[in-house]
Design a protein around this motif. Structure first.
Motif, PDB file in Angstrom:
ATOM      1  N   VAL A  95      98.501   2.519  -5.706  1.00 40.35           N
ATOM      2  CA  VAL A  95      99.168   2.654  -4.459  1.00 40.35           C
ATOM      3  C   VAL A  95     100.757   3.200  -4.650  1.00 40.35           C
ATOM      4  CG1 VAL A  95      97.673   1.097  -3.348  1.00 40.35           C
ATOM      5  CG2 VAL A  95     100.007   0.405  -4.228  1.00 40.35           C
ATOM      6  N   ALA A  96     100.729   3.207  -5.906  1.00 44.04           N
ATOM      7  CA  ALA A  96     102.493   3.732  -6.172  1.00 44.04           C
ATOM      8  C   ALA A  96     102.764   5.087  -5.932  1.00 44.04           C
ATOM      9  CB  ALA A  96     102.592   3.397  -7.768  1.00 44.04           C
ATOM     10  N   SER A  97     101.738   6.086  -5.779  1.00 44.60           N
ATOM     11  CA  SER A  97     101.980   7.432  -5.492  1.00 44.60           C
ATOM     12  C   SER A  97     102.281   7.554  -3.937  1.00 44.60           C
ATOM     13  CB  SER A  97     100.879   8.180  -5.748  1.00 44.60           C
ATOM     14  OG  SER A  97      99.799   8.062  -4.841  1.00 44.60           O
ATOM     15  N   GLN A  98     102.057   6.512  -3.031  1.00 46.17           N
ATOM     16  CA  GLN A  98     102.486   6.306  -1.444  1.00 46.17           C
ATOM     17  C   GLN A  98     103.833   6.118  -1.500  1.00 46.17           C
ATOM     18  OE1 GLN A  98      99.944   3.565   0.350  1.00 46.17           O
ATOM     19  NE2 GLN A  98      98.024   4.532  -0.696  1.00 46.17           N
ATOM     20  N   TRP A  99     104.650   5.702  -2.389  1.00 46.73           N
ATOM     21  CA  TRP A  99     105.978   5.445  -2.319  1.00 46.73           C
ATOM     22  C   TRP A  99     106.913   6.715  -1.754  1.00 46.73           C
ATOM     23  CZ3 TRP A  99     110.052   5.043  -6.666  1.00 46.73           C
ATOM     24  CH2 TRP A  99     111.293   4.261  -6.238  1.00 46.73           C
ATOM     25  N   ASP A 100     107.467   6.501  -0.689  1.00 43.14           N
ATOM     26  CA  ASP A 100     108.221   7.503  -0.004  1.00 43.14           C
ATOM     27  C   ASP A 100     107.637   8.704   0.249  1.00 43.14           C
ATOM     28  OD1 ASP A 100     110.697   6.565   0.233  1.00 43.14           O
ATOM     29  OD2 ASP A 100     111.394   7.298  -1.506  1.00 43.14           O
ATOM     30  N   ARG A 101     106.093   8.723   0.702  1.00 45.05           N
ATOM     31  CA  ARG A 101     105.418   9.828   1.088  1.00 45.05           C
ATOM     32  C   ARG A 101     105.077   9.625   2.483  1.00 45.05           C
ATOM     33  NH1 ARG A 101     102.123  11.686  -3.409  1.00 45.05           N
ATOM     34  NH2 ARG A 101     100.713  12.629  -2.093  1.00 45.05           N
ATOM     35  N   THR A 102     105.908  10.239   3.256  1.00 47.99           N
ATOM     36  CA  THR A 102     105.799  10.148   4.727  1.00 47.99           C
ATOM     37  C   THR A 102     104.868  11.289   5.323  1.00 47.99           C
ATOM     38  OG1 THR A 102     107.850  10.604   5.164  1.00 47.99           O
ATOM     39  CG2 THR A 102     107.332   8.652   4.929  1.00 47.99           C
ATOM     40  N   GLY A 103     104.722  12.281   4.349  1.00 44.45           N
ATOM     41  CA  GLY A 103     104.058  13.122   4.963  1.00 44.45           C
ATOM     42  C   GLY A 103     102.410  12.910   5.350  1.00 44.45           C
ATOM     43  N   LYS A 104     101.791  13.669   6.486  1.00 38.34           N
ATOM     44  CA  LYS A 104     100.456  13.185   6.684  1.00 38.34           C
ATOM     45  C   LYS A 104      99.577  14.244   5.891  1.00 38.34           C
ATOM     46  CE  LYS A 104      97.481  14.047  10.348  1.00 38.34           C
ATOM     47  NZ  LYS A 104      96.528  14.447   9.229  1.00 38.34           N
ATOM     48  N   PRO A 105      98.751  13.798   5.119  1.00 37.34           N
ATOM     49  CA  PRO A 105      97.965  14.722   4.579  1.00 37.34           C
ATOM     50  C   PRO A 105      96.880  15.350   5.712  1.00 37.34           C
ATOM     51  CG  PRO A 105      97.713  12.479   3.536  1.00 37.34           C
ATOM     52  CD  PRO A 105      98.373  12.667   4.724  1.00 37.34           C
ATOM     53  N   PHE A 106      96.264  16.544   5.480  1.00 43.14           N
ATOM     54  CA  PHE A 106      95.239  17.045   6.455  1.00 43.14           C
ATOM     55  C   PHE A 106      93.987  16.367   6.643  1.00 43.14           C
ATOM     56  CE2 PHE A 106      96.819  21.463   7.270  1.00 43.14           C
ATOM     57  CZ  PHE A 106      98.332  21.357   6.527  1.00 43.14           C
ATOM     58  N   ASN A 107      93.454  15.906   7.839  1.00 44.70           N
ATOM     59  CA  ASN A 107      92.388  15.551   7.688  1.00 44.70           C
ATOM     60  C   ASN A 107      91.191  16.107   7.238  1.00 44.70           C
ATOM     61  OD1 ASN A 107      93.188  13.401   9.376  1.00 44.70           O
ATOM     62  ND2 ASN A 107      92.766  14.186  11.254  1.00 44.70           N
ATOM     63  N   PRO A 108      90.399  15.682   6.384  1.00 40.47           N
ATOM     64  CA  PRO A 108      89.249  16.346   5.792  1.00 40.47           C
ATOM     65  C   PRO A 108      88.369  16.755   6.981  1.00 40.47           C
ATOM     66  CG  PRO A 108      89.551  14.410   4.603  1.00 40.47           C
ATOM     67  CD  PRO A 108      90.388  14.217   5.816  1.00 40.47           C
ATOM     68  N   LEU A 109      87.844  18.158   6.939  1.00 41.38           N
ATOM     69  CA  LEU A 109      86.687  18.118   7.840  1.00 41.38           C
ATOM     70  C   LEU A 109      85.249  17.757   7.562  1.00 41.38           C
ATOM     71  CD1 LEU A 109      87.889  22.278   7.599  1.00 41.38           C
ATOM     72  CD2 LEU A 109      87.914  20.866   9.636  1.00 41.38           C
ATOM     73  N   LEU A 110      84.545  17.554   8.267  1.00 39.05           N
ATOM     74  CA  LEU A 110      83.262  16.788   7.970  1.00 39.05           C
ATOM     75  C   LEU A 110      82.497  17.933   7.118  1.00 39.05           C
ATOM     76  CD1 LEU A 110      81.205  14.614   8.560  1.00 39.05           C
ATOM     77  CD2 LEU A 110      80.358  15.933  10.356  1.00 39.05           C
ATOM     78  N   GLY A 111      81.929  17.470   5.931  1.00 35.21           N
ATOM     79  CA  GLY A 111      81.382  18.262   4.885  1.00 35.21           C
ATOM     80  C   GLY A 111      82.422  18.941   3.738  1.00 35.21           C
ATOM     81  N   GLU A 112      83.757  18.504   3.987  1.00 39.25           N
ATOM     82  CA  GLU A 112      84.453  19.141   3.021  1.00 39.25           C
ATOM     83  C   GLU A 112      84.400  18.088   1.870  1.00 39.25           C
ATOM     84  OE1 GLU A 112      88.669  19.466   4.389  1.00 39.25           O
ATOM     85  OE2 GLU A 112      89.627  18.908   2.911  1.00 39.25           O
ATOM     86  N   THR A 113      84.413  18.894   0.697  1.00 39.51           N
ATOM     87  CA  THR A 113      84.295  18.145  -0.746  1.00 39.51           C
ATOM     88  C   THR A 113      85.744  18.492  -1.565  1.00 39.51           C
ATOM     89  OG1 THR A 113      83.440  20.170  -1.827  1.00 39.51           O
ATOM     90  CG2 THR A 113      81.969  18.205  -0.621  1.00 39.51           C
ATOM     91  N   TYR A 114      85.994  17.752  -2.496  1.00 39.47           N
ATOM     92  CA  TYR A 114      87.041  18.158  -3.510  1.00 39.47           C
ATOM     93  C   TYR A 114      86.522  17.646  -4.825  1.00 39.47           C
ATOM     94  CZ  TYR A 114      91.500  17.967  -5.793  1.00 39.47           C
ATOM     95  OH  TYR A 114      92.614  18.487  -6.746  1.00 39.47           O
ATOM     96  N   GLU A 115      86.692  18.249  -5.777  1.00 39.97           N
ATOM     97  CA  GLU A 115      86.403  17.869  -7.037  1.00 39.97           C
ATOM     98  C   GLU A 115      87.547  18.119  -8.143  1.00 39.97           C
ATOM     99  OE1 GLU A 115      83.598  21.370  -8.543  1.00 39.97           O
ATOM    100  OE2 GLU A 115      85.267  21.147 -10.189  1.00 39.97           O
ATOM    101  N   LEU A 116      87.648  17.156  -8.989  1.00 41.81           N
ATOM    102  CA  LEU A 116      88.843  17.346  -9.984  1.00 41.81           C
ATOM    103  C   LEU A 116      88.101  16.849 -11.372  1.00 41.81           C
ATOM    104  CD1 LEU A 116      91.918  17.861 -10.069  1.00 41.81           C
ATOM    105  CD2 LEU A 116      92.302  15.331 -10.337  1.00 41.81           C
ATOM    106  N   ILE A 117      88.338  17.983 -12.394  1.00 43.41           N
ATOM    107  CA  ILE A 117      87.836  17.525 -13.576  1.00 43.41           C
ATOM    108  C   ILE A 117      89.492  17.612 -14.494  1.00 43.41           C
ATOM    109  CG2 ILE A 117      86.653  18.396 -15.652  1.00 43.41           C
ATOM    110  CD1 ILE A 117      85.043  19.858 -13.633  1.00 43.41           C
ATOM    111  N   ARG A 118      89.496  16.583 -15.273  1.00 40.73           N
ATOM    112  CA  ARG A 118      90.745  16.262 -15.981  1.00 40.73           C
ATOM    113  C   ARG A 118      90.245  15.888 -17.393  1.00 40.73           C
ATOM    114  NH1 ARG A 118      93.367  19.068 -12.989  1.00 40.73           N
ATOM    115  NH2 ARG A 118      95.109  18.468 -11.883  1.00 40.73           N
ATOM    116  N   GLU A 119      90.296  16.927 -18.419  1.00 41.26           N
ATOM    117  CA  GLU A 119      89.496  16.744 -19.696  1.00 41.26           C
ATOM    118  C   GLU A 119      90.465  15.844 -20.439  1.00 41.26           C
ATOM    119  OE1 GLU A 119      88.088  20.444 -21.447  1.00 41.26           O
ATOM    120  OE2 GLU A 119      86.951  20.448 -19.687  1.00 41.26           O
ATOM    121  N   GLU A 120      91.884  16.155 -20.287  1.00 48.21           N
ATOM    122  CA  GLU A 120      92.727  15.387 -21.034  1.00 48.21           C
ATOM    123  C   GLU A 120      92.908  13.832 -20.739  1.00 48.21           C
ATOM    124  OE1 GLU A 120      93.131  17.881 -18.870  1.00 48.21           O
ATOM    125  OE2 GLU A 120      95.031  17.735 -17.606  1.00 48.21           O
ATOM    126  N   GLN A 121      92.568  13.584 -19.509  1.00 54.20           N
ATOM    127  CA  GLN A 121      92.509  12.228 -18.902  1.00 54.20           C
ATOM    128  C   GLN A 121      91.034  11.629 -19.125  1.00 54.20           C
ATOM    129  OE1 GLN A 121      94.820  13.205 -15.184  1.00 54.20           O
ATOM    130  NE2 GLN A 121      95.424  11.097 -15.340  1.00 54.20           N
TER     131      GLN A 121
END
Ligand SMILES: *[C@@H]1O[C@H](CO)[C@@H](O)[C@H](O)[C@H]1NC(C)=O
Ligand SMILES: *[C@@H]1O[C@H](CO)[C@@H](O)[C@H](O)[C@H]1NC(C)=O
Length: 472
Positions: free
Chosen positions: A136-162
């Motif tokens: 939850v720490a990344s929320q600190w001082d983040r008052t911007g509103k993210p965009f609402n995902p659209l129905l069916g929207e996806t997001y992938e993230l690959i982080r080999e180093e992590q």
């Protein structure tokens, strides 16, 4: 959550996804806002070095100032209209989809990896607790509103180093539900959950109860932990400075051993002494306390032996009596809901062990929505990725991309177009009596909690993208 902050409040109190809208922000102040930013143009991509991908460390353009656009002026223009018909100007957004923001859980994946490597279950629980708080720490001082995902929207993230890969999908629009599934590349853990925030109004503030369970499975240890996020409260939604508070109890359960970690995210209280504080303990199956956990979700987390902790508290109490009077003198109980000034850092009890400490944000963060380094890289789109990502990936959203590049008018127009397209598709389905079907997640039973949960059905990374909806 987490992870579940401000943006949902906006949608709730000002209902961004209404079917018709009164475009709130006064035209002139919006233009003023446009004028004072966005000169710097460069897409922020960084060349690869030594085979290890170097992620970008800033956004292509700085953010626009919101100062000239007050929420009050928007509300005034819309007096007499239903709240559900007001659209907030895009200047209150941050250029990330909620699916991407949810992915910020993974910023401290090193804590899961550390938990996997520990042989003592009590130590593993401490590390999992640190992971839950760090999320939850990344929320600190983040008052911007993210965009609402659209129905069916996806997001992938690959982080080999992590050492992980993640896939998420917007599985429901009303109510908005986002499901995610992450797995370690080395086969050490699986981390999944879904978030469906329930909202409550408290006059000057809005509180979100982040419904939905988060499950972490440490495969080598044959262990599963579950918890849910604390309540997130946003103060001064109408006037004054927005600030964020996390509060409430978070219980992490280890199903194999019966160990439990109870964390209390404290409400800030009258004098701000408890601001951002987290306190709790770990107990075993027989309710014996093994350690005390304390710190701040905006700073760091420590663990200490319960006896050492009690002894320290006793000493502190003795010293406190003399302080009490001074405090009362400073107490002015006015009507404001401002964040208290008192922000002393965590005082460390001798003999404590550090579990987690927040990374400092990059220098350009203040101009870029207070993003962390991790957040800066989430919407990065290398030319090589375009051919690989699912066409529903958040990175292809033209409204978010335009905002990231500082093109606010284009972002606004595109956002409206996408929402209109989504509404049209919904009407079409209703006409034909069709049900929406999710693609990568199915509603099932979480075997650990026994409750309903969105579970990954697999196969995303074999990259068979046939029959995906065209949502952009
Ligand atoms: C970013 O800029 C570089 C160099 O100007 C260019 O090669 C690359 O294609 C751009 N990437 C994107 C995603 O626009
Ligand atoms: C970023 O943090 C600063 C300092 O707390 C705050 O004043 C500002 O409103 C924040 N900006 C955003 C976009 O949340």
């Amino acid at each position: 959550m987490i992870l579940v902050p401000v943006w949902f409040f906006w949608d709730f109190c000002l209902c961004l996804d209404s079917d018709e809208s009164c475009e709130g922000g006064s035209e002139s102040s919006f233009k003023d806002a446009l004028a004072d930013g966005g000169s710097q143009k460069n897409n922020g991509s960084v060349p690869q070095k030594n085979g290890m991908k170097k992620h970008r460390e800033s956004l292509p353009a700085p953010m626009f100032s919101r100062n000239s656009v007050s929420i009050w002026s928007i509300l005034k223009k819309c007096i007499g209209l239903e709240l559900s018909k007001i659209t907030m100007p895009i200047v209150f957004n941050e250029p990330l989809s909620f699916l991407q923001r949810m992915t910020e859980y993974m910023e401290h994946t090193y804590l899961i990896n550390r938990a996997c490597s520990l042989s003592d279950p009590m130590q593993r629980m401490q590390t999992v607790a640190a992971f839950a708080v760090s999320a939850v720490a990344s929320q600190w001082d983040r008052t911007g509103k993210p965009f609402n995902p659209l129905l069916g929207e996806t997001y992938e993230l690959i982080r080999e180093e992590q050492g992980f890969r993640l896939i998420s999908e917007q599985v429901s629009h009303h109510p908005p539900v986002s499901a995610f599934h992450a797995e370690s590349l080395g086969g050490d853990f699986v981390f999944h959950g879904s978030i469906y925030p329930k909202l409550k109004f408290w006059g000057k503030s809005v509180e979100a109860e982040p419904k939905g369970t988060i499950t972490l499975e440490l495969l080598k240890h044959n262990e599963a932990y579950t918890w849910s996020n604390p309540y997130c409260c946003v103060h001064n939604i109408i006037m004054g400075k927005l600030w964020i508070e996390q509060r409430g109890k978070v219980e992490i359960v280890n199903y194999r051993t019966g160990d439990k970690c109870v964390l209390n995210f404290k409400p800030c209280g009258m004098f701000g002494k408890e601001l951002h504080k987290v306190e709790g303990y770990i107990q075993d199956k027989s309710k014996k306390k093994h350690c005390i956990i304390y710190g701040k979700w905006t700073e760091c987390l420590w663990s200490v032996d319960p006896q050492v902790y009690e002894a320290h508290k006793k000493l502190e109490k003795k010293g406190d009596k003399t302080l009490k009077n001074e405090e009362n003198q400073g107490a002015e109980n006015d009507d404001a809901d401002d964040m208290p000034e008192v922000q002393e850092t965590v005082s460390v009890i001798p003999g404590s062990t550090l579990l987690w400490r927040i990374d400092s944000r990059p220098p350009q963060s203040a101009m870029m929505y207070n993003f962390t380094n991790f957040a800066m890289s989430l919407n990065e789109l290398d030319p090589g990725m375009e051919a690989v990502l699912a066409p529903t990936d958040s990175r292809f959203r033209p409204d978010i991309r335009a905002m990231e590049n500082g093109n606010m008018n284009e972002a606004s127009t595109e956002k409206e177009r996408l929402e209109e397209k989504q509404r049209a598709a919904r009407k079409e389905r209703a006409k034909n009596d069709e049900e929406w079907s999710t693609r990568w997640f199915k509603l099932g039973t979480n075997t650990h909690t026994g409750s309903q949960d969105w579970l990954y059905t697999g196969g995303y990374f074999s990259r068979n993208y046939q029959n995906l909806p065209e949502i952009y």
